[in-house]
Scaffold this motif. Structure first.
Motif, PDB file in Angstrom:
ATOM      1  N   ILE A 101       0.859  -1.187   0.000  1.00  0.00           N
ATOM      2  CA  ILE A 101       0.000   0.000   0.000  1.00  0.00           C
ATOM      3  C   ILE A 101       0.898   1.240   0.000  1.00  0.00           C
ATOM      4  O   ILE A 101       1.710   1.429   0.914  1.00  0.00           O
ATOM      5  CB  ILE A 101      -0.926   0.008   1.238  1.00  0.00           C
ATOM      6  CG1 ILE A 101      -1.801  -1.232   1.229  1.00  0.00           C
ATOM      7  CG2 ILE A 101      -1.758   1.277   1.290  1.00  0.00           C
ATOM      8  CD1 ILE A 101      -2.515  -1.498   2.534  1.00  0.00           C
ATOM      9  N   GLY A 130       8.409   6.211  -2.079  1.00  0.00           N
ATOM     10  CA  GLY A 130       8.618   6.790  -3.408  1.00  0.00           C
ATOM     11  C   GLY A 130       8.065   8.196  -3.532  1.00  0.00           C
ATOM     12  O   GLY A 130       7.416   8.709  -2.612  1.00  0.00           O
ATOM     13  N   ASP A 131       8.299   8.811  -4.685  1.00  0.00           N
ATOM     14  CA  ASP A 131       7.753  10.151  -4.942  1.00  0.00           C
ATOM     15  C   ASP A 131       6.223  10.106  -4.926  1.00  0.00           C
ATOM     16  O   ASP A 131       5.569  11.016  -4.421  1.00  0.00           O
ATOM     17  CB  ASP A 131       8.270  10.724  -6.269  1.00  0.00           C
ATOM     18  CG  ASP A 131       8.246   9.716  -7.404  1.00  0.00           C
ATOM     19  OD1 ASP A 131       9.004   8.734  -7.341  1.00  0.00           O
ATOM     20  OD2 ASP A 131       7.458   9.903  -8.350  1.00  0.00           O
ATOM     21  N   ALA A 133       4.356   8.246  -3.106  1.00  0.00           N
ATOM     22  CA  ALA A 133       3.937   8.199  -1.700  1.00  0.00           C
ATOM     23  C   ALA A 133       4.021   9.571  -1.032  1.00  0.00           C
ATOM     24  O   ALA A 133       3.289   9.849  -0.077  1.00  0.00           O
ATOM     25  CB  ALA A 133       4.800   7.193  -0.940  1.00  0.00           C
ATOM     26  N   ASN A 160      12.199   8.415  -8.115  1.00  0.00           N
ATOM     27  CA  ASN A 160      12.651   7.799  -9.382  1.00  0.00           C
ATOM     28  C   ASN A 160      11.871   8.364 -10.577  1.00  0.00           C
ATOM     29  O   ASN A 160      11.798   7.746 -11.623  1.00  0.00           O
ATOM     30  CB  ASN A 160      12.567   6.268  -9.303  1.00  0.00           C
ATOM     31  CG  ASN A 160      11.152   5.774  -9.044  1.00  0.00           C
ATOM     32  OD1 ASN A 160      10.184   6.516  -9.226  1.00  0.00           O
ATOM     33  ND2 ASN A 160      11.009   4.528  -8.630  1.00  0.00           N
ATOM     34  N   MET A 164       4.002   4.782 -10.870  1.00  0.00           N
ATOM     35  CA  MET A 164       3.457   3.951 -11.948  1.00  0.00           C
ATOM     36  C   MET A 164       3.765   4.633 -13.278  1.00  0.00           C
ATOM     37  O   MET A 164       4.905   4.653 -13.696  1.00  0.00           O
ATOM     38  CB  MET A 164       1.959   3.690 -11.753  1.00  0.00           C
ATOM     39  CG  MET A 164       1.703   2.668 -10.659  1.00  0.00           C
ATOM     40  SD  MET A 164      -0.012   2.267 -10.415  1.00  0.00           S
ATOM     41  CE  MET A 164      -0.124   0.744 -11.273  1.00  0.00           C
TER      42      MET A 164
HETATM   43  C1  LIG Z   1      -2.815   3.611  -1.401  1.00  0.00           C
HETATM   44  C2  LIG Z   1      -2.469   3.043  -2.767  1.00  0.00           C
HETATM   45  N1  LIG Z   1      -2.856   3.693  -3.870  1.00  0.00           N
HETATM   46  C3  LIG Z   1      -2.521   3.200  -5.098  1.00  0.00           C
HETATM   47  C4  LIG Z   1      -1.814   2.038  -5.204  1.00  0.00           C
HETATM   48  C5  LIG Z   1      -1.412   1.501  -6.584  1.00  0.00           C
HETATM   49  N2  LIG Z   1       0.035   1.761  -6.751  1.00  0.00           N
HETATM   50  C6  LIG Z   1       0.946   0.797  -6.547  1.00  0.00           C
HETATM   51  S1  LIG Z   1       2.503   1.365  -6.752  1.00  0.00           S
HETATM   52  C7  LIG Z   1       1.969   2.907  -7.158  1.00  0.00           C
HETATM   53  C8  LIG Z   1       2.935   4.006  -7.517  1.00  0.00           C
HETATM   54  C9  LIG Z   1       3.908   4.266  -6.434  1.00  0.00           C
HETATM   55  O1  LIG Z   1       4.853   5.195  -6.874  1.00  0.00           O
HETATM   56  P1  LIG Z   1       6.031   5.656  -5.957  1.00  0.00           P
HETATM   57  O2  LIG Z   1       5.537   5.864  -4.562  1.00  0.00           O
HETATM   58  O3  LIG Z   1       6.696   6.802  -6.611  1.00  0.00           O
HETATM   59  O4  LIG Z   1       6.987   4.387  -5.894  1.00  0.00           O
HETATM   60  P2  LIG Z   1       7.805   3.699  -7.088  1.00  0.00           P
HETATM   61  O5  LIG Z   1       6.910   2.623  -7.671  1.00  0.00           O
HETATM   62  O6  LIG Z   1       8.153   4.746  -8.078  1.00  0.00           O
HETATM   63  O7  LIG Z   1       9.002   3.108  -6.431  1.00  0.00           O
HETATM   64  C10 LIG Z   1       0.583   2.970  -7.114  1.00  0.00           C
HETATM   65  C11 LIG Z   1      -0.203   4.184  -7.398  1.00  0.00           C
HETATM   66  C12 LIG Z   1      -1.447   1.367  -4.016  1.00  0.00           C
HETATM   67  N3  LIG Z   1      -0.754   0.240  -4.045  1.00  0.00           N
HETATM   68  N4  LIG Z   1      -1.761   1.902  -2.808  1.00  0.00           N
END
Ligand SMILES: Cc1ncc(C[n+]2csc(CCOP(=O)(O)OP(=O)(O)O)c2C)c(N)n1
Length: 303
Positions: A101, A130-131, A133, A160, A164
């Motif tokens: 999550i 991540g960005d 988050a 990064n 997504m």
């Molecule tokens: C609360 C929530 N919203 C949406 C998702 C779907 N989701 C999984 S990964 C992601 C993107 C995350 O991007 P980032 O935080 O930048 O991490 P990165 O994948 O770039 O390492 C999303 C929106 C999720 N898992 N949890």
């Protein structure tokens, strides 16, 4: 960094051969962040991790065999094969768990920091996210609580450039996520996330500050994932600009480390050889391990 890279490359290969079920979020390209941060942590310090967590787990000392077995859904894995890639935890070495999550690791890190403070230990917690988050509500609440209570948390944002398929430029009106730290009353530092020494130095300062009881720091590491969000290779996806991809591929953190003279080729070759055989052993262990029995499906299920 080599261990993470080789693990990820092997995981990708196994995934492509359908030997890893579910999906896989790979960390290749971001190795300098996990290694630079965790290089400052003691075994009793904590980390919280993300859906892209293999690198964090390896850098904190996770067992490659149990990790690989978990990825393959085997009984000998960290969660007896029932958690998979996104849910690896090892409480014995402070890995509080990877979380699928987005943004969920931030409040857990605040809890770990609060626990260390209340118990009067000098443990710290490094919180990777991540960005994407950083635009989640938990970011604001967690940074605020950690700051007002001066908790020993190091917030490590792995920027990064994509959440997504959402590019940083369309999701942020600020140049740096670290600039937000000022609004919470903590230092915010931007580092080159492809340079392990830079990450290490910034984290060292933040860890020392946290152990002195002076509270949290936000470190933003500018980095890039070499593969797509979960399954695709970055360059296979139309979402990514091939020029951008090439520029970041040239910033390979292992090469940067070598080019800057931090390691001799001979030593690097030796490390690569040792790591390759460790990974091979982990794969053999995982392949030879049994799957869990169907009747064990509800064991260890609490909710
Ligand atoms: C609360 C929530 N919203 C949406 C998702 C779907 N989701 C999984 S990964 C992601 C993107 C995350 O991007 P980032 O935080 O930048 O991490 P990165 O994948 O770039 O390492 C999303 C929106 C999720 N898992 N949890």
């Amino acid at each position: 960094m080599v261990k993470i890279r080789f693990f990820e490359d092997k995981a990708y290969e196994l995934f492509s051969q359908n030997m890893i079920p579910g999906t896989l979020h790979l960390y290749a390209g971001e190795e300098a962040v996990a290694a630079g941060v965790c290089g400052n942590l003691r075994i009793d310090d904590y980390i919280t991790s993300t859906h892209r967590g293999h690198g964090h787990c390896i850098a904190k000392g996770g067992d490659l065999k149990r990790m690989m077995a978990e990825l393959m859904g085997k009984k000998t894995g960290y969660c007896k094969g029932k958690g998979g890639s996104m849910h690896i935890a090892d409480m014995s070495i402070g890995i509080l768990g990877a979380v699928g999550i987005v943004g969920a690791g931030l409040p857990i890190a605040v809890g770990a920091g609060l626990s260390a403070k209340l118990r009067g230990t000098d443990q710290v917690c490094a919180c990777f996210f991540g960005d994407g988050a950083a635009n989640n509500g938990t970011f604001g609440e967690s940074l605020n609580m950690a700051a007002i209570w001066k908790l020993p948390v190091i917030f490590v944002c792995e920027n990064n450039l994509y959440a997504m398929s959402v590019p940083y430029s369309t999701a942020f009106a600020v140049k740096n996520i670290a600039d937000r730290a000022a609004g919470y009353g903590m230092p915010g530092i931007v580092v080159d996330g492809m340079d392990v020494v830079e990450v290490y130095r910034a984290t060292r300062e933040a860890v020392e500050r946290a152990r002195r009881g002076e509270g949290p720091t936000l470190i933003e590491c500018k980095t890039y994932r070499w593969r797509g969000h979960s399954r695709l290779k970055a360059h296979e996806s139309k979402l990514y600009d091939p020029k951008e991809y090439e520029i970041w591929r040239r910033k390979d953190p292992i090469n940067i480390f070598r080019e800057r003279g931090y390691i001799e080729d001979e030593m690097l070759n030796k490390i690569e050889e040792e790591v390759a055989s460790e990974i091979e052993e982990a794969v053999r262990f995982a392949v030879e391990s049994p799957f869990p029995e169907p009747e064990e499906a509800l064991d260890d299920v609490y909710a």
